[in-house]
Write a protein that holds these residues in place. Sequence first.
Motif, PDB file in Angstrom:
ATOM      1  N   LEU A   1     -51.881  13.507  18.310  1.00  0.00           N
ATOM      2  CA  LEU A   1     -51.528  11.982  18.925  1.00  0.00           C
ATOM      3  C   LEU A   1     -50.204  11.615  18.350  1.00  0.00           C
ATOM      4  O   LEU A   1     -49.460  11.129  18.989  1.00  0.00           O
ATOM      5  N   SER A   2     -50.233  11.699  16.917  1.00  0.00           N
ATOM      6  CA  SER A   2     -48.842  11.049  16.419  1.00  0.00           C
ATOM      7  C   SER A   2     -47.579  11.886  16.744  1.00  0.00           C
ATOM      8  O   SER A   2     -46.406  11.137  17.342  1.00  0.00           O
ATOM      9  N   MET A   3     -47.487  13.094  16.867  1.00  0.00           N
ATOM     10  CA  MET A   3     -46.487  13.831  17.340  1.00  0.00           C
ATOM     11  C   MET A   3     -46.136  13.523  19.041  1.00  0.00           C
ATOM     12  O   MET A   3     -45.050  13.592  19.252  1.00  0.00           O
ATOM     13  N   PHE A   4     -47.021  13.401  19.628  1.00  0.00           N
ATOM     14  CA  PHE A   4     -47.130  12.646  21.054  1.00  0.00           C
ATOM     15  C   PHE A   4     -46.329  11.543  21.214  1.00  0.00           C
ATOM     16  O   PHE A   4     -45.208  11.445  21.861  1.00  0.00           O
ATOM     17  N   PHE A   5     -46.617  10.480  20.318  1.00  0.00           N
ATOM     18  CA  PHE A   5     -45.956   9.317  20.202  1.00  0.00           C
ATOM     19  C   PHE A   5     -44.721   9.479  19.647  1.00  0.00           C
ATOM     20  O   PHE A   5     -43.726   8.677  20.221  1.00  0.00           O
ATOM     21  N   ILE A   6     -44.175   9.989  18.776  1.00  0.00           N
ATOM     22  CA  ILE A   6     -42.994  10.239  18.135  1.00  0.00           C
ATOM     23  C   ILE A   6     -42.097  10.697  19.160  1.00  0.00           C
ATOM     24  O   ILE A   6     -41.039  10.263  19.480  1.00  0.00           O
ATOM     25  N   PHE A   7     -42.293  11.886  19.815  1.00  0.00           N
ATOM     26  CA  PHE A   7     -41.482  12.646  20.847  1.00  0.00           C
ATOM     27  C   PHE A   7     -41.364  11.847  22.258  1.00  0.00           C
ATOM     28  O   PHE A   7     -40.662  11.875  22.916  1.00  0.00           O
ATOM     29  N   TYR A   8     -42.582  11.192  22.442  1.00  0.00           N
ATOM     30  CA  TYR A   8     -42.593  10.282  23.742  1.00  0.00           C
ATOM     31  C   TYR A   8     -41.695   9.201  23.503  1.00  0.00           C
ATOM     32  O   TYR A   8     -40.523   9.068  24.162  1.00  0.00           O
ATOM     33  N   ALA A   9     -41.527   8.536  22.188  1.00  0.00           N
ATOM     34  CA  ALA A   9     -40.523   7.484  21.869  1.00  0.00           C
ATOM     35  C   ALA A   9     -39.063   8.239  21.910  1.00  0.00           C
ATOM     36  O   ALA A   9     -38.200   7.531  22.493  1.00  0.00           O
ATOM     37  N   GLY A  10     -38.929   9.389  21.268  1.00  0.00           N
ATOM     38  CA  GLY A  10     -37.659   9.932  21.468  1.00  0.00           C
ATOM     39  C   GLY A  10     -37.147  10.508  22.952  1.00  0.00           C
ATOM     40  O   GLY A  10     -36.013  10.093  23.083  1.00  0.00           O
ATOM     41  N   GLY A  11     -38.086  10.616  23.652  1.00  0.00           N
ATOM     42  CA  GLY A  11     -37.626  10.960  25.129  1.00  0.00           C
ATOM     43  C   GLY A  11     -37.161   9.871  25.947  1.00  0.00           C
ATOM     44  O   GLY A  11     -36.367   9.692  26.863  1.00  0.00           O
ATOM     45  N   LEU A  12     -37.644   8.400  25.361  1.00  0.00           N
ATOM     46  CA  LEU A  12     -37.374   7.457  26.078  1.00  0.00           C
ATOM     47  C   LEU A  12     -35.897   6.986  25.839  1.00  0.00           C
ATOM     48  O   LEU A  12     -35.200   6.814  26.751  1.00  0.00           O
ATOM     49  N   LEU A  13     -35.243   7.408  24.591  1.00  0.00           N
ATOM     50  CA  LEU A  13     -33.883   7.090  24.177  1.00  0.00           C
ATOM     51  C   LEU A  13     -33.054   7.974  25.135  1.00  0.00           C
ATOM     52  O   LEU A  13     -31.868   7.960  25.278  1.00  0.00           O
ATOM     53  N   PHE A  14     -33.703   8.963  25.413  1.00  0.00           N
ATOM     54  CA  PHE A  14     -32.807  10.260  26.211  1.00  0.00           C
ATOM     55  C   PHE A  14     -32.686   9.986  27.614  1.00  0.00           C
ATOM     56  O   PHE A  14     -31.537   9.667  28.503  1.00  0.00           O
TER      57      PHE A  14
END
Length: 400
Positions: free
Chosen positions: A53-66
């Motif tokens: 769950l937590s890693m999903f949200f972290i990389f989801y957040a990072g992908g947004l900036l990309f």
Amino acid sequence: MKTRHKFSGNVKIILFLALISAFPPLSTDLYLPALPQMVETLAASISKVNMTLSMFFIFYAGGLLFWGPLSEKYGRKPILLIGLTIYIVSSLLCGFAATVNQLILGRIFQAFGGSAATAIATAMVKDLYCGRERERVMALVMSMVIIAPIVAPVMGAILLKYISWRAVFYALAGIGIIAIAISSTMKETIEKRYSGSPLRSLGRLFVVLKNPQFAVLLAIFSVGPMTIMSFLSTSAFIYIDGFGLNEQQYSYFLAFNAAFALVGPMLYLQLSKSFTPRGIISGGFPLIICCGIAVMTLGMTSPWVFALCIALGTLVVTVMRVPGVNLMLDQQQQDGGSASALINFFGMIMGSLGMQLVSLNSHNLIWTLGSLQLLVGLMTGCLWLLIRNRPFVLQNVYKG
């Protein structure tokens, strides 16, 4: 105000925005009932499984900036199609995962691809609508999106009765296929694309962050998701392990909380007929504090008392979400993709931080959730008091 684009009032567009905005709750809530089962079948610890769950949200957040800034240069549609393709493939890989580490890796790629959907959805709202009309569309889309966390846990619990948790990820791949099929028929919404290089387009994120009005509002309204996402990450352990409910009963309690989130955006529209966005936001922070105290002091007495206290907090946060996002978008006349990426990025990051903080005290999850909610209300409420009378807030006063 009138909308600015030929897609105004198009029901198909609004339904499409709701679908692609629903990827975060669908990608998490559908498999929440399976978390205790996954601990057993994958021979992993609770903290390790929670990393899916937590890693999903972290990389989801990072992908947004990309994806957000790139959509300013290449357009919303191409970026969305690429992201959805990655999401579909990685969802299938999650279903085939043999270890928890493989599942975490699959979730990372799933998050990166799916983040394109969120970035594009918010940017399209900025492209198509403005002012009061944008508030109405955002409230409608948010309410429709929240149907996902109402239905998803129930569907997930039903699936678990007959088949493995792996089927949840195959179902997510199927949803991605539906989204990419619809996306291929949509028209481009951005009117003027960024002419610089891809690297410089990513640099527009810093241009937006240099806007002090946008930045201070971002600091205030990004913290609210901590309360909701920390609850989601611990809800299965509280209801199933703590209160002794089965997976089906747990899904109903999760749907109960989601129902309050569903009401929030529409309740805001009703309140905004009599009160300004500034007034509604100002009233929200004391309510969050009260809900946190209620969870800390009463939450352990019964699952229904806990559910009601948490649900009221969820209602307040979702009521405030609509005017908060609209107020932030009003600070940027250009760089809508970058602004939407930053809004969603910091919401995800703070939500992931909340998940990690609440897991530090796994022996008293209910008290920890309440104290986190209390602190969120106090900190963000104090920041809001400092800027609520500034001109850039006062200009957002339309009603009705």
